[in-house]
Design an enzyme around this catalytic site. Structure first.
Site, PDB file in Angstrom:
ATOM      1  N   ASP A 113       0.881  -1.165   0.000  1.00 40.01           N
ATOM      2  CA  ASP A 113       0.000   0.000   0.000  1.00 40.01           C
ATOM      3  C   ASP A 113       0.924   1.221   0.000  1.00 40.01           C
ATOM      4  O   ASP A 113       1.730   1.382   0.920  1.00 40.01           O
ATOM      5  CB  ASP A 113      -0.856  -0.067   1.273  1.00 40.01           C
ATOM      6  CG  ASP A 113      -1.707   1.175   1.484  1.00 40.01           C
ATOM      7  OD1 ASP A 113      -1.521   2.195   0.788  1.00 40.01           O
ATOM      8  OD2 ASP A 113      -2.554   1.124   2.393  1.00 40.01           O
ATOM      9  N   VAL A 135      -6.263   4.112  -5.330  1.00 35.81           N
ATOM     10  CA  VAL A 135      -5.093   4.635  -4.627  1.00 35.81           C
ATOM     11  C   VAL A 135      -5.322   6.094  -4.209  1.00 35.81           C
ATOM     12  O   VAL A 135      -4.855   6.528  -3.149  1.00 35.81           O
ATOM     13  CB  VAL A 135      -3.824   4.443  -5.493  1.00 35.81           C
ATOM     14  CG1 VAL A 135      -3.795   5.321  -6.711  1.00 35.81           C
ATOM     15  CG2 VAL A 135      -2.572   4.657  -4.660  1.00 35.81           C
ATOM     16  N   ASP A 136      -6.058   6.823  -5.019  1.00 38.33           N
ATOM     17  CA  ASP A 136      -6.386   8.226  -4.714  1.00 38.33           C
ATOM     18  C   ASP A 136      -7.130   8.317  -3.379  1.00 38.33           C
ATOM     19  O   ASP A 136      -6.786   9.135  -2.507  1.00 38.33           O
ATOM     20  CB  ASP A 136      -7.258   8.746  -5.870  1.00 38.33           C
ATOM     21  CG  ASP A 136      -7.409  10.255  -5.899  1.00 38.33           C
ATOM     22  OD1 ASP A 136      -6.668  10.952  -5.179  1.00 38.33           O
ATOM     23  OD2 ASP A 136      -8.267  10.737  -6.663  1.00 38.33           O
ATOM     24  N   SER A 172      -3.223   4.809 -13.903  1.00 36.08           N
ATOM     25  CA  SER A 172      -4.230   4.525 -14.950  1.00 36.08           C
ATOM     26  C   SER A 172      -4.629   3.055 -15.094  1.00 36.08           C
ATOM     27  O   SER A 172      -5.482   2.749 -15.930  1.00 36.08           O
ATOM     28  CB  SER A 172      -3.793   5.045 -16.345  1.00 36.08           C
ATOM     29  OG  SER A 172      -3.907   6.442 -16.425  1.00 36.08           O
ATOM     30  N   THR A 173      -4.031   2.137 -14.301  1.00 37.62           N
ATOM     31  CA  THR A 173      -4.320   0.712 -14.547  1.00 37.62           C
ATOM     32  C   THR A 173      -5.470   0.158 -13.711  1.00 37.62           C
ATOM     33  O   THR A 173      -5.738  -1.041 -13.760  1.00 37.62           O
ATOM     34  CB  THR A 173      -3.077  -0.164 -14.304  1.00 37.62           C
ATOM     35  OG1 THR A 173      -2.739  -0.102 -12.913  1.00 37.62           O
ATOM     36  CG2 THR A 173      -1.910   0.277 -15.152  1.00 37.62           C
ATOM     37  N   GLY A 174      -6.148   1.029 -12.955  1.00 39.17           N
ATOM     38  CA  GLY A 174      -7.302   0.578 -12.170  1.00 39.17           C
ATOM     39  C   GLY A 174      -8.582   0.947 -12.878  1.00 39.17           C
ATOM     40  O   GLY A 174      -8.874   0.439 -13.967  1.00 39.17           O
ATOM     41  N   VAL A 175      -9.299   1.886 -12.273  1.00 37.49           N
ATOM     42  CA  VAL A 175     -10.574   2.349 -12.834  1.00 37.49           C
ATOM     43  C   VAL A 175     -10.392   2.894 -14.254  1.00 37.49           C
ATOM     44  O   VAL A 175     -11.301   2.795 -15.080  1.00 37.49           O
ATOM     45  CB  VAL A 175     -11.180   3.431 -11.902  1.00 37.49           C
ATOM     46  CG1 VAL A 175     -12.426   4.055 -12.506  1.00 37.49           C
ATOM     47  CG2 VAL A 175     -11.504   2.835 -10.545  1.00 37.49           C
ATOM     48  N   ASN A 207      -7.438  12.289 -10.231  1.00 39.88           N
ATOM     49  CA  ASN A 207      -8.275  12.730 -11.356  1.00 39.88           C
ATOM     50  C   ASN A 207      -8.133  14.248 -11.461  1.00 39.88           C
ATOM     51  O   ASN A 207      -7.560  14.885 -10.568  1.00 39.88           O
ATOM     52  CB  ASN A 207      -9.733  12.292 -11.180  1.00 39.88           C
ATOM     53  CG  ASN A 207     -10.337  12.820  -9.901  1.00 39.88           C
ATOM     54  OD1 ASN A 207     -10.311  14.023  -9.639  1.00 39.88           O
ATOM     55  ND2 ASN A 207     -10.863  11.921  -9.072  1.00 39.88           N
TER      56      ASN A 207
END
Ligand code: ADP
Length: 166
Positions: free
Chosen positions: A8, A31-32, A116-119, A22
Site C-alpha cells: 500500500d 489509490v487516490d 491509470s491501470t485501475g478504474v 483525477n
C-alpha cells in the site's frame, strides 16, 4: 536504483509518493482514496485550488499526515482503445511527476503506483513498460525510485520486465 515492491503506497517511507489523481484533485477511489484518507482533509484543501489539472500533467502538495513530505498528484489518461494518445499521455504523467520532484530540490526518493491501470483501465503490460521506461530515464536523478504495486499480477509484471532489461 529502481525497486519493485508490492505494498500500500501510503505505508512507504519515501520523500514523495505519486498519486493517480483525477483532474479535480479532490480525491476519488482506488489509490487516490487511500492517499487522501491517510493524509487527512488538508490534502484536498491544498490540492483542489491547484486544479483542474489536465491529463498528462501533475501538481505537488505537502504530504500532511502521511510519512512522506510530498504528494505529487499525476493525472493519467482513461483508456479508450489506444487511439486517443493514451500512451503519450501516460508517459507525460510520469515525466511531469519526475520533473516536479526534481524542481522541488530535496526529494531523493519517490514512489509511483501503476497510474491509470485501475478504474482508468489502461492495459497493465503496456502501462508497466511506459512506467519503467520513465523510471530508467530519471534513475540518475534520485537515490531510490519505487514502483509500488498493489496486486500480485502487477508486481510480477514489473519484476519480469525489469529482469528482462538487465
Ligand atoms: P486509475 O484511476 O489511475 O486507474 P486506480 O487507483 O483505480 O487509478 O488504480 C491504479 C492502480 O493503483 C491499480 O493498479 C490499483 O491496483 C493500484 N492501487 C489501489 N490502491 C492502492 C494503494 N493503496 N497503493 C498502491 N497502489 C494501489
Amino acid at each position: 536504483m529502481i525497486e519493485i515492491v508490492q505494498a500500500d503506497i501510503t505505508t512507504l517511507n519515501v520523500d514523495a509518493i505519486v498519486n493517480a489523481a483525477n483532474s479535480t484533485l479532490g480525491g476519488g477511489g482506488g489509490v487516490d482514496g487511500a492517499i487522501h484518507r491517510a493524509a487527512g482533509p488538508a490534502l484536498a484543501e491544498a490540492a483542489v485550488p491547484l486544479g483542474p489539472c489536465p491529463t498528462g500533467d501533475a501538481v505537488i502538495t505537502p504530504g500532511f499526515r502521511l510519512h512522506c513530505r510530498f504528494v505529487i498528484h499525476a493525472v493519467g489518461p482513461v483508456w479508450s482503445g489506444g487511439k486517443r494518445g493514451e500512451e503519450d499521455l501516460l508517459r507525460r504523467a510520469y515525466e511531469r511527476s519526475f520533473q516536479l520532484a526534481k524542481e522541488e530540490g530535496t526529494i531523493r526518493s519517490i514512489a509511483f503506483p501503476a497510474i491509470s491501470t485501475g478504474v482508468y483501465r489502461f492495459p497493465k503490460p503496456r502501462a508497466a513498460e511506459i512506467g519503467i521506461g520513465a523510471m530508467r530515464a530519471y534513475e540518475a536523478d534520485f537515490d531510490r525510485i519505487v514502483a509500488c504495486l498493489f496486486d500480485e499480477e502487477s508486481a510480477l509484471l514489473y519484476a519480469d520486465l525489469m529482469s528482462s532489461l538487465r
